[in-house]
Scaffold this active site. Structure first.
Site, PDB file in Angstrom:
ATOM      1  N   HIS A 191      -9.450  37.112  -9.519  1.00 45.05           N
ATOM      2  CA  HIS A 191      -9.237  35.489 -10.002  1.00 45.05           C
ATOM      3  C   HIS A 191      -9.505  34.126  -8.993  1.00 45.05           C
ATOM      4  O   HIS A 191     -10.365  33.477  -9.771  1.00 45.05           O
ATOM      5  CB  HIS A 191      -8.021  35.538 -10.048  1.00 45.05           C
ATOM      6  CG  HIS A 191      -6.802  33.777 -10.149  1.00 45.05           C
ATOM      7  ND1 HIS A 191      -6.877  33.990 -11.437  1.00 45.05           N
ATOM      8  CD2 HIS A 191      -6.977  32.736  -9.923  1.00 45.05           C
ATOM      9  CE1 HIS A 191      -6.665  32.254 -11.902  1.00 45.05           C
ATOM     10  NE2 HIS A 191      -6.510  31.886 -10.875  1.00 45.05           N
ATOM     11  N   GLU A 192      -9.836  34.548  -7.216  1.00 42.13           N
ATOM     12  CA  GLU A 192     -10.542  33.246  -6.956  1.00 42.13           C
ATOM     13  C   GLU A 192     -11.804  33.635  -6.704  1.00 42.13           C
ATOM     14  O   GLU A 192     -12.636  32.262  -6.851  1.00 42.13           O
ATOM     15  CB  GLU A 192     -10.019  33.502  -5.492  1.00 42.13           C
ATOM     16  CG  GLU A 192      -8.303  32.996  -5.384  1.00 42.13           C
ATOM     17  CD  GLU A 192      -6.868  32.302  -6.211  1.00 42.13           C
ATOM     18  OE1 GLU A 192      -8.307  31.267  -6.349  1.00 42.13           O
ATOM     19  OE2 GLU A 192      -6.638  31.948  -6.331  1.00 42.13           O
ATOM     20  N   ASP A 230      -4.359  26.670 -13.815  1.00 39.64           N
ATOM     21  CA  ASP A 230      -5.593  26.697 -14.147  1.00 39.64           C
ATOM     22  C   ASP A 230      -5.755  25.705 -15.104  1.00 39.64           C
ATOM     23  O   ASP A 230      -5.998  24.754 -15.623  1.00 39.64           O
ATOM     24  CB  ASP A 230      -6.212  27.726 -13.935  1.00 39.64           C
ATOM     25  CG  ASP A 230      -6.640  28.372 -12.460  1.00 39.64           C
ATOM     26  OD1 ASP A 230      -5.863  27.089 -11.974  1.00 39.64           O
ATOM     27  OD2 ASP A 230      -6.218  29.391 -11.924  1.00 39.64           O
ATOM     28  N   HIS A 289     -12.850  31.831  -9.235  1.00 44.47           N
ATOM     29  CA  HIS A 289     -13.362  30.101  -9.347  1.00 44.47           C
ATOM     30  C   HIS A 289     -14.531  29.593  -8.305  1.00 44.47           C
ATOM     31  O   HIS A 289     -15.321  29.002  -8.736  1.00 44.47           O
ATOM     32  CB  HIS A 289     -12.093  29.298  -8.964  1.00 44.47           C
ATOM     33  CG  HIS A 289     -10.635  29.946  -9.809  1.00 44.47           C
ATOM     34  ND1 HIS A 289     -10.560  29.295 -10.956  1.00 44.47           N
ATOM     35  CD2 HIS A 289      -9.902  30.014  -9.336  1.00 44.47           C
ATOM     36  CE1 HIS A 289      -9.243  28.752 -11.220  1.00 44.47           C
ATOM     37  NE2 HIS A 289      -8.887  29.792 -10.563  1.00 44.47           N
ATOM     38  N   GLY A 297       1.832   5.673   4.921  1.00 46.94           N
ATOM     39  CA  GLY A 297       1.220   6.115   4.929  1.00 46.94           C
ATOM     40  C   GLY A 297       0.260   5.404   5.931  1.00 46.94           C
ATOM     41  O   GLY A 297      -0.596   5.926   7.013  1.00 46.94           O
ATOM     42  N   THR A 298      -0.142   4.612   5.383  1.00 50.08           N
ATOM     43  CA  THR A 298      -1.845   3.856   5.722  1.00 50.08           C
ATOM     44  C   THR A 298      -1.907   3.050   6.316  1.00 50.08           C
ATOM     45  O   THR A 298      -2.370   2.401   7.349  1.00 50.08           O
ATOM     46  CB  THR A 298      -2.251   2.944   4.365  1.00 50.08           C
ATOM     47  OG1 THR A 298      -0.657   2.246   4.025  1.00 50.08           O
ATOM     48  CG2 THR A 298      -1.561   4.223   3.153  1.00 50.08           C
ATOM     49  N   GLY A 299      -0.607   2.596   7.632  1.00 42.18           N
ATOM     50  CA  GLY A 299      -0.886   1.973   8.697  1.00 42.18           C
ATOM     51  C   GLY A 299      -0.225   0.188   8.364  1.00 42.18           C
ATOM     52  O   GLY A 299      -0.554  -0.606   9.291  1.00 42.18           O
ATOM     53  N   LYS A 300       0.780  -0.294   7.998  1.00 43.22           N
ATOM     54  CA  LYS A 300       1.583  -1.615   7.782  1.00 43.22           C
ATOM     55  C   LYS A 300       2.045  -1.675   8.788  1.00 43.22           C
ATOM     56  O   LYS A 300       1.871  -3.157   9.484  1.00 43.22           O
ATOM     57  CB  LYS A 300       2.569  -1.451   5.805  1.00 43.22           C
ATOM     58  CG  LYS A 300       1.410  -1.197   5.290  1.00 43.22           C
ATOM     59  CD  LYS A 300       2.077  -1.046   3.604  1.00 43.22           C
ATOM     60  CE  LYS A 300       3.363  -0.400   3.290  1.00 43.22           C
ATOM     61  NZ  LYS A 300       2.289   1.708   3.430  1.00 43.22           N
ATOM     62  N   GLY A 339       0.853  -1.265   0.379  1.00 46.59           N
ATOM     63  CA  GLY A 339      -0.071   0.479   0.285  1.00 46.59           C
ATOM     64  C   GLY A 339       0.888   1.348   0.321  1.00 46.59           C
ATOM     65  O   GLY A 339       2.268   1.007   0.271  1.00 46.59           O
TER      66      GLY A 339
END
Length: 591
Positions: free
Chosen positions: A384-385, A462, A388, A169-172, A166
């Site tokens: 600009h924002e 963008d 969006h 950072g997924t917890g293995k 995986g």
């Protein structure tokens, strides 16, 4: 008589006063003489190189001999110590120490001893959140070890290996710690990088020592973290460097029986492992540990917030939807950053705005409060924002707007954050077109307010996102009437006419999207001015505040907005000088 003696002294070789000189000449000896002329430098370099090679060979032979003598002394010392211990306390007095005559210093495998660890370091399956299916697979292995008769009565065999794969950072590793905390059997562990050293053969020796200790305490579990360090694909020209992998293959499923030893391994790169290592009989189970979904993220957030004071009104479900694509390690870092911010501010609890601030910091970087920007640049970013945000609110299929800000973070001068309603494992044509339209909103807003010649380069990212989405729709998804249901993996294999047709369709799709956004923002030009003015006053607007502005409501004044801070940092104009209003100021005056 004296005269004869004096004459004999003058003869060559008769006395020390008259030594005999011998000069040897010949073609064979002439070759050993140092050449003269331009070849003398080459002769010196060659002789120096030969001398260095001889010294290096002598040092290597000496160091190997010293190492063998030292390891032999260490082995005899360890054997003598183990015999003394066994004679005084019995063979089973050590609760997990491994002493093997074949294992020298640094070769002994590491064993998980629960009784010697602090309580906070012991993990169980209750501490693992967000990967229920992966946890169930390992719980079955633990149950097999605790009650093997339940499974063997029907002829089932103990699995020899479980491979956890995986993203990082997924917890293995956390799953392996949970297995160690609940298995109730000896647990040995090593990292893949601990097997490899400078000298060939040390890794295979450590592998033999690890499995020798495990076989003595079977049934048991052996955990190898980051196994890709030793389990990569073998090539015919590097067999001498793959002795550790070959030894692992033999120990897991070789000529000798290996009963009762389960190997659990973890890796982020399963595609790089050797096929002989992944086959059934060695790793019978390959357990995928994926990124958590929205339900898993909610459980992980609840787990990390359970031991921390949380302010009332914190919407954990919204935070779980906002953190799409975050791993368990990312969520842990997010909550920790929020807790550090609460401590820095002297607050008694973690509030929603602190977590939101930590989210922006993790995703975009630290807020650049010291950045000095002109009022023209601030207004261009605000429009600009705002473009969006308005397109995202008006276009069907777009993800809901979470907030809009003009505060610079990292390399971005501002951003609009959108939160999905749920995890999107696949998106439809309407959602793809909505993403293209939202990407076009910023550039079109700048063009409507400031003119085409004043459009900034801030729209580069963008346009990149819109172009990539358009090409994905046409080349991979088959969502185009001209090309039809066609999947194109490698554009290099296409003909020139097909490439030209793809470029034409992509360009037409982007031009059409730009025209739709321009018509939309032209109709909502007044709302565009209102949202941009509110962004300049408050620098950050939530979704509720944006809707309030569009409804005509007035927001509470900010204590000190971002524009005022920049005005204080900017140099004042000289007395008597006139400052001409920019096009954005004229646009605001028209309101």
């Amino acid at each position: 008589m004296a005269e004869g003696k004096a004459a004999a002294d003058y003869e060559p070789g008769s006395s020390l006063r008259r030594p005999l000189h011998v000069v040897l000449q010949g073609p064979g000896l002439a070759r050993l003489r140092k050449p003269a002329g331009p070849f003398s430098l080459l002769w010196s370099l060659a002789s120096s190189l030969l001398l260095l090679l001889g010294l290096a060979f002598a040092w290597l032979v000496g160091s190997q001999a010293l190492q063998r003598v030292g390891s032999g002394a260490g082995d005899s010392h360890a054997a003598g110590r183990s015999s003394v211990v066994s004679g005084t306390a019995g063979a089973g007095s050590s609760a997990g120490g491994v002493s093997s005559p074949a294992a020298g210093p640094g070769i002994e495998p590491k064993e998980y001893k629960r009784e010697e660890l602090p309580e906070k370091s012991i993990k169980s399956f209750a501490d693992v959140k967000g990967c229920d299916e992966s946890k169930a697979e390992l719980q079955e292995v633990v149950e097999f070890l605790k009650d093997p008769a339940k499974f063997t009565r029907l002829g089932a065999k103990l699995p020899k290996g479980v491979l956890l794969t995986g993203p990082p950072g997924t917890g293995k590793t956390l799953l392996a710690k949970a297995v160690a905390g609940e298995a109730g059997v000896p647990f040995f562990y090593r990292a893949g990088s601990e097997f490899e050293e400078l000298y060939v053969g040390v890794g295979s020796r450590r592998m033999r020592a690890l499995f020798a200790a495990a076989k003595k305490k079977a049934p048991c579990i052996v955990f190898i973290d980051e196994i890709d360090a030793i389990g990569g694909n073998r090539k015919h020209w590097e067999n001498h460097t793959r002795k550790t992998l070959n030894q692992l293959l033999v120990e897991m499923d070789g000529f000798e029986a290996n009963e009762g030893v389960i190997v659990v391994a973890a890796t982020n790169l399963p595609e790089t492992l050797d096929p002989a290592l992944k086959r059934p009989g060695r790793f019978d189970r390959q357990v995928a540990v994926p990124l958590p979904d929205v339900k898993g993220r909610a459980e992980i957030l609840e787990y990390y917030l359970s031991d921390k004071p949380v302010a009332a009104g914190l919407d954990q479900s919204l935070l779980a939807r906002q953190t799409s694509g975050f791993s368990g390690a990312d969520l842990s870092n997010l909550i920790n950053e929020a807790a550090l911010l609460a401590a820095k501010r002297g607050a008694d609890a973690i509030s929603g705005d602190m977590i939101d601030y930590a989210y922006d910091k993790v995703l975009m970087g630290v807020e650049r409060k010291s950045a000095v920007r002109s009022l023209e640049s601030l207004r261009r970013t605000a429009y600009h924002e705002s473009g969006h945000a308005l397109v995202a609110l008006a276009v069907p299929g777009a993800s809901p707007v979470h907030k809009a800000t003009i505060v610079p973070r990292g390399h971005a001068l501002g951003m609009v954050t959108q939160v999905g309603r749920e995890d999107e494992f696949s998106i439809n044509r309407q959602q793809m077109l909505a993403r293209i339209l939202v990407s076009m909103g910023g550039t079109v807003a700048e063009e409507l307010v400031f003119g085409r010649d004043q459009v900034s380069s801030g729209a580069t990212d963008d346009l990149r996102q819109a172009t990539n989405m358009a090409r994905h729709m046409i080349m991979q998804c088959g969502l185009n009437d001209e090309l039809g249901p066609l999947y194109i993996e490698d554009e290099k294999l296409l003909s020139e006419s097909t490439k030209q047709q793809i470029d034409t369709e992509v360009r037409g799709l982007l031009i059409n999207a730009r025209s739709q956004v321009k018509a939309l923002l032209t109709e909502q030009l007044e709302q565009l001015h209102s949202v941009a003015a509110a962004l300049l006053d408050h620098e950050t607007l939530t979704a509720g505040q944006i809707k309030s502005v569009l409804a005509g409501e007035k927001l509470a004044p900010a204590l000190l907005d971002f524009a005022q801070r920049n005005k204080q940092q900017q140099p004042k104009p000289e007395e008597g000088a006139e400052v001409a209003p920019g096009p954005e100021e004229a646009a605001l005056d028209e309101q």
